[in-house]
Design an enzyme around this catalytic site. Structure first.
Site, PDB file in Angstrom:
ATOM      1  N   HIS A 156      17.875 -12.943 -42.348  1.00 42.36           N
ATOM      2  CA  HIS A 156      17.771 -14.194 -41.920  1.00 42.36           C
ATOM      3  C   HIS A 156      18.044 -15.210 -43.149  1.00 42.36           C
ATOM      4  O   HIS A 156      19.079 -15.839 -43.152  1.00 42.36           O
ATOM      5  CB  HIS A 156      16.676 -14.863 -41.153  1.00 42.36           C
ATOM      6  CG  HIS A 156      16.601 -15.994 -40.878  1.00 42.36           C
ATOM      7  ND1 HIS A 156      16.984 -16.588 -39.362  1.00 42.36           N
ATOM      8  CD2 HIS A 156      16.523 -17.230 -41.406  1.00 42.36           C
ATOM      9  CE1 HIS A 156      17.006 -18.041 -39.529  1.00 42.36           C
ATOM     10  NE2 HIS A 156      16.808 -18.244 -40.871  1.00 42.36           N
ATOM     11  N   GLU A 157      17.368 -14.838 -44.102  1.00 44.46           N
ATOM     12  CA  GLU A 157      17.416 -15.939 -45.395  1.00 44.46           C
ATOM     13  C   GLU A 157      18.591 -15.490 -46.241  1.00 44.46           C
ATOM     14  O   GLU A 157      19.389 -16.423 -46.618  1.00 44.46           O
ATOM     15  CB  GLU A 157      16.256 -15.718 -46.156  1.00 44.46           C
ATOM     16  CG  GLU A 157      15.019 -16.004 -45.698  1.00 44.46           C
ATOM     17  CD  GLU A 157      14.966 -17.551 -45.294  1.00 44.46           C
ATOM     18  OE1 GLU A 157      15.732 -18.416 -45.465  1.00 44.46           O
ATOM     19  OE2 GLU A 157      14.214 -17.771 -44.270  1.00 44.46           O
TER      20      GLU A 157
ATOM     21  N   HIS B 275      21.478 -17.684 -44.873  1.00 46.09           N
ATOM     22  CA  HIS B 275      21.467 -18.979 -45.526  1.00 46.09           C
ATOM     23  C   HIS B 275      22.175 -18.782 -47.031  1.00 46.09           C
ATOM     24  O   HIS B 275      22.804 -19.765 -47.486  1.00 46.09           O
ATOM     25  CB  HIS B 275      20.288 -19.657 -45.618  1.00 46.09           C
ATOM     26  CG  HIS B 275      19.885 -20.048 -44.326  1.00 46.09           C
ATOM     27  ND1 HIS B 275      20.509 -20.772 -43.175  1.00 46.09           N
ATOM     28  CD2 HIS B 275      18.345 -19.719 -43.946  1.00 46.09           C
ATOM     29  CE1 HIS B 275      19.710 -20.924 -42.133  1.00 46.09           C
ATOM     30  NE2 HIS B 275      18.383 -20.260 -42.436  1.00 46.09           N
TER      31      HIS B 275
END
Length: 434
Positions: free
Chosen positions: A23-24, A27
């Site tokens: 998920h990170e 980003h």
């Protein structure tokens, strides 16, 4: 608590940490592509357990595996009228002071030459892509896991194969029991000599491919003798069976009873039936609608969690569950008496569903969630488009610092909700196998 239960918890937590890490990355990658300086990439919260610096970014793990973050410089713009990197020394009011303190913190890591590398100065669509990357990664992971589940492993499906759990006696639907009594009459299937493992392929010359086909044809036939086609040990056979009329639970509504329908007296076997890739999108679509409905009703669902935690009420199987509860489910799955195939199916399903839920939860358009930043970027894009159309001066960057008091309030609510879920998951957990 046996070692398999602990292993199941560990498997889920490893899968969860991998999901958070990816998920990170969702980003991190677009942020670096668009030139934002990222100072930290961390999985977990709290004290740093391990880290390493590569270039301008510190990568590491923290001890509390309940989330993660990347730190981008310049998330908040300076106050209107202030030069980038400079803040006024005074402010009035508690909320204004809170906002200015946050602005200072956001500018602390901005070095000379970083003016074009701060997040707030990026184009609106770049901000949207950066903040959408995390949830998008969860959706991709969910799709991959559901593809493995449906296409590679298969879906538990009732097949028209006589189950070993089939009773050999007729038990009236009004009697809530599963054991046969000496006075019970044998089922038509027992009289005809059906055995566990026999596959039912036809009834009265009509083909049967699914358990639904078998249920429809048997019940629709009513009482009477009919030819039943089966396959036993690879050999096709035809058996004469005399169906009887019985009241049976409706296959579509368990609270309804179908009166005097045809009855054979067999239970289906559960088999793993592999699906096509086309089914994955449809399956995820249906699940997305259900998750969206749960998110819309989240306040009501949390009231149910409160009652379950402190009043001993039964947990809602469609209600929210936290990391602790999901970890316990992983332990319950691995320590159960399921087959290895069923355990893998349920563990993968748990992780796939969790990723879908995390992605959708993060899209809620409220700060501090990703959706709040996405909404800010979209609003900035609309403002700039309107200014171009109407030939007005270019508007300032959207200042999300103005909603920080609300953000902190929502963050506090989320912390309370997380604590409530942990308590409920510990003392009145949602169980999969009863």
């Amino acid at each position: 608590m046996n070692w398999l239960f602990l292993a199941g918890i560990a498997v889920f937590l490893i899968g969860l940490m991998a999901s958070i890490a990816l998920h990170e990355i969702g980003h991190l990658v677009p942020a670096k592509i668009f030139g934002v300086r990222v100072t930290q990439y961390m999985v977990g919260f709290g004290t740093t357990a391990w880290s390493i610096r590569r270039g301008e970014t510190e990568y590491g793990f923290k001890w509390i595996p309940l989330g993660g973050y990347i730190r981008m410089i310049g998330m908040l713009p300076p106050r209107p009228g202030d030069a980038p990197g400079k803040l006024r020394g005074t402010s009035t009011g508690p909320f204004q002071g809170l906002i200015e303190t946050a602005r200072e913190a956001a500018m602390e890591e901005v070095r000379p030459g970083d003016e074009d590398r701060v997040f707030y100065r990026k184009k609106w669509w770049q901000k949207v892509i950066i903040m959408s990357g995390g949830p998008a990664m969860n959706f991709v992971l969910s799709f991959i896991l559901f593809s493995i589940l449906l296409v590679g492993i298969g879906v538990p499906t009732a097949a028209p194969i006589v189950s070993p759990q089939t009773n050999t006696c007729v038990i009236p639907v009004s009697e809530k029991r599963t054991e046969c009594r000496p006075t019970d009459q044998p089922t038509p299937a027992a009289k005809a000599g059906l055995k566990p493992g026999d596959r039912i392929v036809s009834l009265g010359g009509q083909k049967i491919a699914t358990w639904d086909d078998a249920t429809r044809l048997i019940r629709g036939h009513g009482a009477g003798t009919v030819a039943l086609g089966i396959v036993r040990d690879g050999r096709p056979m035809t058996l004469p069976v005399t169906l009887i009329a019985q009241d049976r639970p409706s296959p579509t509504d368990p609270n309804k009873v179908d009166k005097q329908v045809g009855f054979l007296g067999v239970l289906p076997s559960q088999v793993m039936e592999k699906q096509s890739f086309g089914m994955v999108a449809g399956y995820m679509g249906e699940l997305t609608v259900r998750v969206a409905g749960s998110l819309l009703n989240l306040p009501e669902k949390m009231v149910g969690v409160w009652h379950a935690a402190f009043s001993g009420q039964e947990r809602d199987p469609e209600g929210p569950v936290g990391v602790v509860g999901a970890g316990r489910m992983g332990g319950e799955i691995l320590s159960s008496d399921m087959t290895t195939e069923q355990k893998v199916y349920n563990l993968v399903s748990l992780l796939a569903g969790f990723n879908l839920a995390i992605g959708m939860f993060n899209l809620i358009p409220l700060l501090p969630l990703d959706g709040g930043h996405i909404a800010g970027g979209l609003w900035e894009g609309l403002k700039r488009a309107f200014a171009r159309i109407t030939r007005r001066p270019e508007p300032a960057y959207v200042d999300i610092a103005k909603v920080l008091p609300l953000t902190y309030a929502l963050a506090l609510v989320m912390i309370v909700m997380a604590g409530l879920l942990v308590y409920a998951d510990l003392f009145n957990p949602l169980k999969l196998t009863g």
